[in-house]
Each structure stands twice: as structure tokens, then as C-alpha cells.
Design an enzyme around this catalytic site. Sequence first.
Site, PDB file in Angstrom:
ATOM      1  N   ILE A   1       0.675  -1.264  -0.094  1.00 32.18           N
ATOM      2  CA  ILE A   1       0.021   0.117  -0.109  1.00 32.18           C
ATOM      3  C   ILE A   1       0.941   1.081  -0.097  1.00 32.18           C
ATOM      4  O   ILE A   1       0.563   2.145  -0.828  1.00 32.18           O
ATOM      5  CB  ILE A   1      -0.805   0.001   1.197  1.00 32.18           C
TER       6      ILE A   1
ATOM      7  N   ASP B   1      11.470   2.800   5.796  1.00 32.59           N
ATOM      8  CA  ASP B   1      11.160   1.191   5.619  1.00 32.59           C
ATOM      9  C   ASP B   1      12.173   0.546   5.835  1.00 32.59           C
ATOM     10  O   ASP B   1      13.524   0.804   5.376  1.00 32.59           O
ATOM     11  CB  ASP B   1      10.713   0.968   4.260  1.00 32.59           C
TER      12      ASP B   1
ATOM     13  N   ALA C   1      -2.679   4.026   9.913  1.00 33.33           N
ATOM     14  CA  ALA C   1      -3.290   3.021   9.513  1.00 33.33           C
ATOM     15  C   ALA C   1      -3.372   1.795  10.786  1.00 33.33           C
ATOM     16  O   ALA C   1      -2.601   1.249  11.041  1.00 33.33           O
ATOM     17  CB  ALA C   1      -2.407   2.404   8.244  1.00 33.33           C
TER      18      ALA C   1
ATOM     19  N   TYR D   1      -2.246  -8.982  17.228  1.00 24.49           N
ATOM     20  CA  TYR D   1      -2.117  -8.024  16.341  1.00 24.49           C
ATOM     21  C   TYR D   1      -3.366  -7.065  16.577  1.00 24.49           C
ATOM     22  O   TYR D   1      -2.935  -5.808  16.437  1.00 24.49           O
ATOM     23  CB  TYR D   1      -1.997  -8.547  14.836  1.00 24.49           C
TER      24      TYR D   1
ATOM     25  N   LYS E   1      -2.998  -2.844  17.402  1.00 21.46           N
ATOM     26  CA  LYS E   1      -3.288  -1.824  16.704  1.00 21.46           C
ATOM     27  C   LYS E   1      -4.456  -1.013  17.661  1.00 21.46           C
ATOM     28  O   LYS E   1      -4.394   0.405  17.587  1.00 21.46           O
ATOM     29  CB  LYS E   1      -4.143  -2.488  15.492  1.00 21.46           C
TER      30      LYS E   1
END
Length: 328
Positions: free
Chosen positions: A12, A31, A117, A149, A153
Site C-alpha cells: 500500500i 522502511d 493505518a 495484532y 493496533k
Amino acid sequence: MRVLVTGGAGFIGSGLVGRLLDAGESVVVVDDLSTGRLENLAPWQGQPQLETFVGSASDPKLMEGLCRQVDEVVHLAAAVGVRLVMDNPVRAMEGNLLTQTTVFRAAAAANCRLLFASSSEVYGPSAEVPFREDDHLTMGATRVGRWSYAASKLSGEWQALGLHEKDGLKVTICRLFNTVGPGQRGRFGMVLPNLVRQAQAGEDITVFGDGQQTRCFAHVDDTVEALCRLRRCDRAIGEVVNIGSDREVSILELAKLVKSESKSSSQICLIPYSEAYGPEFEDMHRRVPALEKLKALTGFEAKIPLKTIVQDTLKAKLLYGVRLNSPG
């Protein structure tokens, strides 16, 4: 406008970077290449508006310095894929928590606009669909690794909103649903590229469980468009917004579509979850977003139909030689 994209060499992220550069904006990419690839940025390498740093978004010194040089941050860097999370849930959770804290604090200190995100995983194994941003959330048992996970988040969402209230962090939380399309790799458990690879290689097309679990797949171009609209929307600051498509399809029907569109002779085989992920694996039976809030804020609706998504993915996989290279 100068934009910092963490995870910008990912699936993405690279799509967003390309869109921003094509619009004349300057982009800084960070990154660590744990799941991203510099090849994803090849079409734009050499452009003076693009800077790329191979490093971790969990590095406070790096992030503090870069955030002081940009106007906004899009935080996409994270552990990705069910397979990666199941293989090492502790690493995935710790990495997400540390990176989120570092990015959020650096953005707040520099007074940057921030898009975070998050993930549809935060809705957990809830049976209340469609999933709405203000729903109470249902989390799985702590002994089941996949929910680590989601927990990481969700912790990030609370932290970001807390910094919004306390320190004025200009954040929008984007809960991304299944995003697919050209360039996505299947090695971390992503369903569509795995199905495509198997179909094109003439292998059995494997579907986990009974195949009746449903998902809503959005083309990466639609997801990138939604992100771009939200970053320009002041009314979205301090809000949680779903991003995705609400067109539901079973995984078995998706496998049949891939088989048909690829003209593959492969057989579709059902594989028990326990065989694929272990005896304690849990999955969502349906994952459907409510998208009224996204439309009200931005006017956006996903446009690209599933058949086109599958065709685009098949074309890209053929282009990159997946018939010969099985990792996908």
C-alpha cells in the site's frame, strides 16, 4: 506539501508514494524492508521529490528528525499478514507498539498531520456486521496468538486519540479492510496472491476451513484514493474511519473466480484451519465494513469490482514471472 510515509516501500505504501509524487508533492519514505521492497519504488527512484531511508520507524532519533522536516505523516509501517503474526505474535505486537509510540510522539512534537493505518482486525471475532467505527469491540482470548495484532493496533488507536486530546495531535485513524491488487505478495498469508500463484503454477488452490467465510476486497488504488481524501479532510481529524469495500464474497467463491479468470486446471481443495495455522487458530466468519462515515467525510466509494481486481492481480503476477517463482 512534504509527506513522510512509514512503510513506504510496502504494497500500500508504494502505491501511496506514487500517487503523491504524481500529484507533485515531496515524499520521504522510511522502511526497514522487513516486508517492503525497494523495487516497489523503482518507477520513481531518481526523482528529486523522493527521499528514501532504509531504517526503522521505531528509531526515535530518525523519526524526530524527519518529522521536523515534513508537514504530515502517513504511518503504514507494521507487521502484516496472518502468517507473520501467527509465526511470531510477540515480535509483531512489540514491534507495532514501539513503532506507534515513536511515530505518534514525533508527529505530535513536530505538529504534523498524521494518518494512522489501523486494521479491521480490531473488530475481533464479532458477529455484529457491518462493523461500525463506534461499535463496542469484541477481542479474542489472550491464548490465541492472532489477536495480539489486533490488540497492538487497538492500543495504538487509544494512544493516538489520547495524544489528540492531550497534545493536539492532528490524527485520523484509518481502519483498513482487505486491500489487494497488483504487487501484493502472498508469503505473509494474504489470500488473493496465494490463490493467484497456485492457479498460475497449476498447483492445488487451497481454501482454509469450509470456504464460507466472507471478506470484502478493495483494490489498492481505491484504498490509496481514500487515504488521499482523508488526509485533506479537516473534519476527519480526531476520527476513526473504516476504509474498504462493502461487497462481500466467500473465499470459496473467490477461489472459483481466480480459477476461472486464470483458465487454470488446478483443483480447489479445502484445508482445515488446524492444519494451516495450528489447533487454536480462530477466524472471523464475516468481515464487512460500514462505510457511511467515509462517504460522508470524503464522498469516496470503492469503484473497482472484484473481477477487475482479480484480472489486474493475474496480469501483474504473469508480468513478474510467478509461473516460475513460487514465493509470489
